[in-house]
Scaffold this motif. Structure first.
Motif, PDB file in Angstrom:
ATOM      1  N   PHE A  43       0.830  -1.207   0.000  1.00  0.00           N
ATOM      2  CA  PHE A  43       0.000   0.000   0.000  1.00  0.00           C
ATOM      3  C   PHE A  43       0.865   1.259   0.000  1.00  0.00           C
ATOM      4  O   PHE A  43       0.550   2.235  -0.678  1.00  0.00           O
ATOM      5  CB  PHE A  43      -0.914  -0.008   1.234  1.00  0.00           C
ATOM      6  N   MET A  44       1.982   1.231   0.716  1.00  0.00           N
ATOM      7  CA  MET A  44       2.857   2.397   0.800  1.00  0.00           C
ATOM      8  C   MET A  44       3.631   2.638  -0.493  1.00  0.00           C
ATOM      9  O   MET A  44       4.210   3.715  -0.674  1.00  0.00           O
ATOM     10  CB  MET A  44       3.827   2.240   1.973  1.00  0.00           C
ATOM     11  N   ASP A  45       3.657   1.656  -1.398  1.00  0.00           N
ATOM     12  CA  ASP A  45       4.322   1.848  -2.687  1.00  0.00           C
ATOM     13  C   ASP A  45       3.479   2.667  -3.650  1.00  0.00           C
ATOM     14  O   ASP A  45       3.990   3.128  -4.684  1.00  0.00           O
ATOM     15  CB  ASP A  45       4.639   0.493  -3.332  1.00  0.00           C
ATOM     16  N   ILE A  46       2.191   2.807  -3.373  1.00  0.00           N
ATOM     17  CA  ILE A  46       1.346   3.685  -4.201  1.00  0.00           C
ATOM     18  C   ILE A  46       1.975   5.074  -4.158  1.00  0.00           C
ATOM     19  O   ILE A  46       2.235   5.620  -3.083  1.00  0.00           O
ATOM     20  CB  ILE A  46      -0.099   3.711  -3.676  1.00  0.00           C
ATOM     21  N   PRO A  47       2.264   5.685  -5.325  1.00  0.00           N
ATOM     22  CA  PRO A  47       3.186   6.826  -5.374  1.00  0.00           C
ATOM     23  C   PRO A  47       2.689   8.154  -4.809  1.00  0.00           C
ATOM     24  O   PRO A  47       3.424   9.130  -4.843  1.00  0.00           O
ATOM     25  CB  PRO A  47       3.470   6.964  -6.875  1.00  0.00           C
ATOM     26  N   SER A  48       1.482   8.215  -4.305  1.00  0.00           N
ATOM     27  CA  SER A  48       0.967   9.487  -3.799  1.00  0.00           C
ATOM     28  C   SER A  48       0.016   9.227  -2.636  1.00  0.00           C
ATOM     29  O   SER A  48      -0.753   8.258  -2.658  1.00  0.00           O
ATOM     30  CB  SER A  48       0.231  10.241  -4.911  1.00  0.00           C
ATOM     31  N   VAL A  49       0.077  10.087  -1.634  1.00  0.00           N
ATOM     32  CA  VAL A  49      -0.862   9.990  -0.510  1.00  0.00           C
ATOM     33  C   VAL A  49      -2.285  10.169  -1.024  1.00  0.00           C
ATOM     34  O   VAL A  49      -3.219   9.503  -0.548  1.00  0.00           O
ATOM     35  CB  VAL A  49      -0.535  11.050   0.565  1.00  0.00           C
ATOM     36  N   SER A  50      -2.462  11.026  -2.013  1.00  0.00           N
ATOM     37  CA  SER A  50      -3.789  11.240  -2.594  1.00  0.00           C
ATOM     38  C   SER A  50      -4.329   9.954  -3.205  1.00  0.00           C
ATOM     39  O   SER A  50      -5.513   9.624  -3.052  1.00  0.00           O
ATOM     40  CB  SER A  50      -3.727  12.329  -3.668  1.00  0.00           C
ATOM     41  N   TRP A  51      -3.474   9.214  -3.884  1.00  0.00           N
ATOM     42  CA  TRP A  51      -3.904   7.951  -4.480  1.00  0.00           C
ATOM     43  C   TRP A  51      -4.174   6.907  -3.408  1.00  0.00           C
ATOM     44  O   TRP A  51      -5.064   6.067  -3.577  1.00  0.00           O
ATOM     45  CB  TRP A  51      -2.850   7.459  -5.463  1.00  0.00           C
ATOM     46  N   GLN A  52      -3.430   6.941  -2.329  1.00  0.00           N
ATOM     47  CA  GLN A  52      -3.680   6.012  -1.227  1.00  0.00           C
ATOM     48  C   GLN A  52      -5.053   6.264  -0.609  1.00  0.00           C
ATOM     49  O   GLN A  52      -5.819   5.318  -0.345  1.00  0.00           O
ATOM     50  CB  GLN A  52      -2.584   6.149  -0.171  1.00  0.00           C
TER      51      GLN A  52
END
Length: 209
Positions: A81-90
């Motif tokens: 989950f932390m590999d998703i490149p943006s906090v917004s996308w998370q």
């Protein structure tokens, strides 16, 4: 026999269709499309199309076992989950996923109500309408904050290094983004139809003589 009115049957099928559309939009990584110029060892420079969803991507660079750059020509989710490149996308991953789950649950209940009388009573219908409105707003929130993540290095690399928050640079929006927006609209319409979905009871008034 169905306990739904004509509007109720239309609501049930529309809810099911919108939930399927939203789940496809959530899972399939074709929200944003860009390209990468890759120079591999021993090969000429090549252009590779790149596709992003909110938690999945297609055609991405990686370092192979020989410590060399290579391109993975397939779609897959980020490893963690932390590999998703943006906090917004998370955040979008969580709220859109929750919204899709609620929407799918309501639609399955509605379809069950088409087949079985007494499932969608007025109280259930009102609850379903509120839940659909909440799911539509949740997914809409996720779609609304998704463009904020276009300033991440991974997206910039695929968008000509010109993208930024709410500006996709040299990339283009792809079909999953549009069908998700359409699904949101249908879901919000269904949330209003839900209140009119049960059959009305006809009361016959008699007079004693």
């Amino acid at each position: 026999m169905s306990g739904l009115s004509g509007i109720g049957i239309f609501w049930a099928f529309s809810s099911f269709i919108s939930s399927v559309i939203l789940c496809i939009g959530y899972f399939v990584p074709y929200w944003l499309t860009g390209k990468l110029l890759i120079q591999l060892r021993g090969k000429s420079e090549q252009t590779v199309p790149v596709h992003f969803g909110i938690f999945r991507r297609c055609n991405y660079p990686t370092i192979d076992s020989n410590k060399e750059l290579s391109i993975v020509l397939e779609c897959g989710r980020y490893t963690t989950f932390m590999d998703i490149p943006s906090v917004s996308w998370q955040i979008a991953t969580l709220v859109v996923g929750l919204g899709c789950s609620i929407c799918l649950l309501v639609s399955l209940t509605a379809m069950f109500g088409v087949c079985v009388k007494g499932v969608v009573i007025p109280t259930v219908a009102r609850t379903a309408g509120v839940l659909q409105m909440c799911s539509g707003l949740l997914i809409g929130t996720g779609v609304g904050i998704y463009p904020k993540g276009w300033d991440s290095p991974e997206v910039k690399q695929a968008c000509g290094n010109t993208s930024k928050s709410y500006y996709y640079g040299d990339c283009t929006l792809s079909w999953c983004f549009y069908i998700t927006c359409a699904g949101i609209g249908v879901t919000l319409i269904c949330s209003a139809l839900a209140f009119h979905s049960p059959k009305r009871k006809h009361v016959v008034h008699g007079y004693a003589i």
